[in-house]
Design a protein around this motif. Structure first.
Motif, mmCIF file in Angstrom:
data_model
loop_
_atom_site.group_PDB
_atom_site.id
_atom_site.type_symbol
_atom_site.label_atom_id
_atom_site.label_comp_id
_atom_site.label_asym_id
_atom_site.label_seq_id
_atom_site.Cartn_x
_atom_site.Cartn_y
_atom_site.Cartn_z
ATOM 1 N N THR A 175 9.841 44.146 26.206
ATOM 2 C CA THR A 175 10.362 42.781 26.181
ATOM 3 C C THR A 175 11.604 42.620 27.047
ATOM 4 O O THR A 175 11.742 41.663 27.803
ATOM 5 C CB THR A 175 10.687 42.378 24.729
ATOM 6 O OG1 THR A 175 9.489 42.444 23.961
ATOM 7 C CG2 THR A 175 11.244 40.967 24.685
ATOM 8 N N ARG A 176 12.514 43.581 26.965
ATOM 9 C CA ARG A 176 13.750 43.434 27.720
ATOM 10 C C ARG A 176 13.491 43.410 29.221
ATOM 11 O O ARG A 176 14.083 42.621 29.963
ATOM 12 C CB ARG A 176 14.711 44.569 27.371
ATOM 13 C CG ARG A 176 15.239 44.505 25.938
ATOM 14 C CD ARG A 176 16.226 45.610 25.669
ATOM 15 N NE ARG A 176 16.735 45.541 24.310
ATOM 16 C CZ ARG A 176 17.584 46.414 23.796
ATOM 17 N NH1 ARG A 176 18.018 47.425 24.519
ATOM 18 N NH2 ARG A 176 17.995 46.273 22.547
ATOM 19 N N THR A 177 12.596 44.297 29.687
ATOM 20 C CA THR A 177 12.262 44.310 31.108
ATOM 21 C C THR A 177 11.629 42.998 31.526
ATOM 22 O O THR A 177 11.950 42.437 32.569
ATOM 23 C CB THR A 177 11.301 45.476 31.415
ATOM 24 O OG1 THR A 177 11.927 46.702 31.052
ATOM 25 C CG2 THR A 177 10.938 45.502 32.892
ATOM 26 N N ILE A 216 12.712 36.692 13.110
ATOM 27 C CA ILE A 216 13.898 36.644 13.970
ATOM 28 C C ILE A 216 14.263 35.201 14.305
ATOM 29 O O ILE A 216 15.422 34.855 14.485
ATOM 30 C CB ILE A 216 13.647 37.455 15.254
ATOM 31 C CG1 ILE A 216 13.343 38.915 14.891
ATOM 32 C CG2 ILE A 216 14.828 37.374 16.204
ATOM 33 C CD1 ILE A 216 12.823 39.732 16.051
ATOM 34 N N GLY A 217 13.265 34.366 14.398
ATOM 35 C CA GLY A 217 13.475 32.961 14.719
ATOM 36 C C GLY A 217 12.203 32.186 14.431
ATOM 37 O O GLY A 217 11.222 32.734 13.923
ATOM 38 N N GLY A 249 7.931 38.339 16.263
ATOM 39 C CA GLY A 249 8.846 38.063 15.170
ATOM 40 C C GLY A 249 9.334 36.637 15.107
ATOM 41 O O GLY A 249 10.310 36.336 14.416
ATOM 42 N N VAL A 250 8.655 35.732 15.821
ATOM 43 C CA VAL A 250 9.033 34.314 15.837
ATOM 44 C C VAL A 250 7.944 33.509 15.137
ATOM 45 O O VAL A 250 6.802 33.441 15.604
ATOM 46 C CB VAL A 250 9.227 33.797 17.274
ATOM 47 C CG1 VAL A 250 9.597 32.310 17.253
ATOM 48 C CG2 VAL A 250 10.293 34.607 18.010
ATOM 49 N N VAL A 290 11.854 32.928 24.436
ATOM 50 C CA VAL A 290 12.253 32.400 23.129
ATOM 51 C C VAL A 290 12.825 33.516 22.266
ATOM 52 O O VAL A 290 13.858 33.345 21.597
ATOM 53 C CB VAL A 290 11.059 31.721 22.423
ATOM 54 C CG1 VAL A 290 11.389 31.437 20.956
ATOM 55 C CG2 VAL A 290 10.692 30.420 23.129
ATOM 56 N N LEU A 291 12.173 34.688 22.280
ATOM 57 C CA LEU A 291 12.668 35.815 21.502
ATOM 58 C C LEU A 291 14.087 36.180 21.908
ATOM 59 O O LEU A 291 14.949 36.410 21.055
ATOM 60 C CB LEU A 291 11.744 37.022 21.686
ATOM 61 C CG LEU A 291 12.222 38.339 21.064
ATOM 62 C CD1 LEU A 291 12.404 38.194 19.555
ATOM 63 C CD2 LEU A 291 11.252 39.463 21.393
ATOM 64 N N GLN A 292 14.339 36.215 23.197
ATOM 65 C CA GLN A 292 15.687 36.544 23.668
ATOM 66 C C GLN A 292 16.706 35.532 23.152
ATOM 67 O O GLN A 292 17.785 35.904 22.672
ATOM 68 C CB GLN A 292 15.732 36.565 25.194
ATOM 69 C CG GLN A 292 17.115 36.936 25.740
ATOM 70 C CD GLN A 292 17.296 36.522 27.186
ATOM 71 O OE1 GLN A 292 16.956 35.397 27.555
ATOM 72 N NE2 GLN A 292 17.818 37.413 28.000
#
Length: 405
Positions: free
Chosen positions: A10-12, A178-179, A205-206, A386-388
């Motif tokens: 995800t981060r990449t 998470i959201g 996790g959203v 969105v996760l970020q």
């Protein structure tokens, strides 16, 4: 493709897509196949083939084999509605007991969802809310509900609002929440049509609430809730509902097609929204001219009227670039470079005109409207972004609701 990423990193993915305010993703474009037979079929069939290419059909949840067969049937002279309905009935038959090889639960879920998507597509060329159209949509929703009950991974919801009862689909987060995100469709694509995006959010996790807003889907065909001057109160009630379900996690809103215009309008006025993705909306919906043909007529039907002046007045209340109390939300504008409905200038107006500082614009160079032809990458981009944003945001202070101190 210019920008590459691993879907499990995800981060990449986020860094690759959003380091710069503007990013263009280039692909070796696959030309749309042309078929000379299209010119010989009736006008409605020609319009259906043009407006709903295979990529868009698969984006709505239709299996690739069903999409190809639907196009071939229409090219051979069958009516769009009859062909889609026949394919749906075949899926329904295969999903029921009595087959030589009894379908597993997994196969039954898949077949029911395929049938639902085909029935939803079967009614897209209809311009009036006839009893036949309402029944087609009710049946599609019932099949989707049957699949959801068997899968146990989502639930249909009814949300009471000042406008009437809005319908939607609630897909809870997998693992810790998470959201949460409210997902809104447009003039033709409604809640169930964006379930692949809801599933992508859930896996990250959203929690997702796929909403049939005023003028859309089951809210319209079952509950007679159309777009009106008070539409914002209805969507505010949907945000209230989502907030109640997930407690104090940050909220996002995602709008696809004209839903992008609604999403930005809501985000600017509601401080609970920390992130907004706009995918295919326009800055001034009320200026869309009658010359766009059936799309314009569908905009009138969205309001439940044939009165052009009334519809224009209603649509003039959808103002995505109006200043509001929420200037802290993050914005992602997604645009398709091959979008026949939304030009690069129109997408740029949404990006530059937004009253926020944290904003990104990603253009898929060969992207169709709503990026149906890059569905997996579209869903990954939006859900990762969105996760970020929800991962790094604190929930905003809840505003007082109507009727409270």
């Amino acid at each position: 493709m210019t920008v590459t990423h691993e879907h499990d990193n995800t981060r990449t993915a986020i860094r690759a897509f959003t380091d710069q305010p503007r990013t263009t993703l280039s692909f070796v474009a696959v030309p749309s196949p042309s078929d000379d037979r299209a010119q010989f079929v009736e006008a409605e069939s020609q319009a259906a083939l043009r407006q709903f290419p295979v990529s868009r059909l698969t984006g709505y949840g239709i299996d690739i084999s069903d999409a190809l067969e639907l196009h071939e049937s229409v090219l051979r002279g069958e009516r769009w509605q009859a062909s889609a309905t026949a394919l749906a009935e075949r899926c329904i038959t295969r999903a029921r007991p009595g087959e030589a090889v009894r379908p597993s639960t997994y196969s039954r879920i898949s077949l029911l969802r395929r049938a639902s998507a085909l029935l939803r597509v079967s009614q897209v060329m209809l311009l009036t809310d006839s009893a036949e159209r309402r029944e087609m949509y009710r049946t599609a929703a019932a099949l989707y509900t049957e699949a959801a009950d068997a899968a146990g991974d989502r639930a249909g919801v009814s949300i009471e609002t000042p406008l009437g009862t809005l319908k939607g689909w609630y897909i809870p987060a997998v693992g810790p929440t998470i959201g949460a995100a409210l997902v809104i469709g447009g003039i033709e694509g409604y809640a169930m049509d964006f379930d692949s995006l809801g599933e992508a959010l859930s896996k990250r996790g959203v929690t997702a609430l796929l909403l049939d807003g005023p003028g859309q889907g089951a809210s319209r065909f079952e509950n007679d809730v159309y777009l009106s001057n008070d539409w914002a109160r209805g969507l505010a009630s949907a945000v209230d509902y989502l907030q109640d379900q997930v407690s104090d996690v940050p909220l996002a809103i995602i709008g696809n097609s004209m839903g992008g215009s609604f999403a930005m309008s809501v985000a600017a006025q509601d401080t609970r929204i920390v992130a907004c993705c706009e995918n295919g909306g326009v800055a001034a919906p009320w200026l869309i001219p009658p010359s766009v043909g059936t799309f314009y007529l569908k905009m009138l039907s969205f309001c439940g009227t044939t009165d052009e002046d009334l519809a224009r007045t209603i649509w003039s209340t959808v103002r995505p670039l109006a200043a509001g109390s929420n200037t802290e939300y993050a914005l992602l504008v997604v645009h398709g470079g091959a979008d026949p409905l939304v030009s690069a200038e129109m997408a740029d107006a949404m990006f530059t005109g937004a009253h926020v500082t944290d904003k990104r614009m990603v253009t898929f160079a060969d992207g169709e409207h709503c990026i149906y032809n890059h569905l997996a990458d579209r869903n990954a981009l939006i859900s990762d972004w969105v996760l970020q944003k929800v991962s790094t945001a604190k929930p905003a202070t809840l505003p007082a609701r109507e009727g409270t101190p």
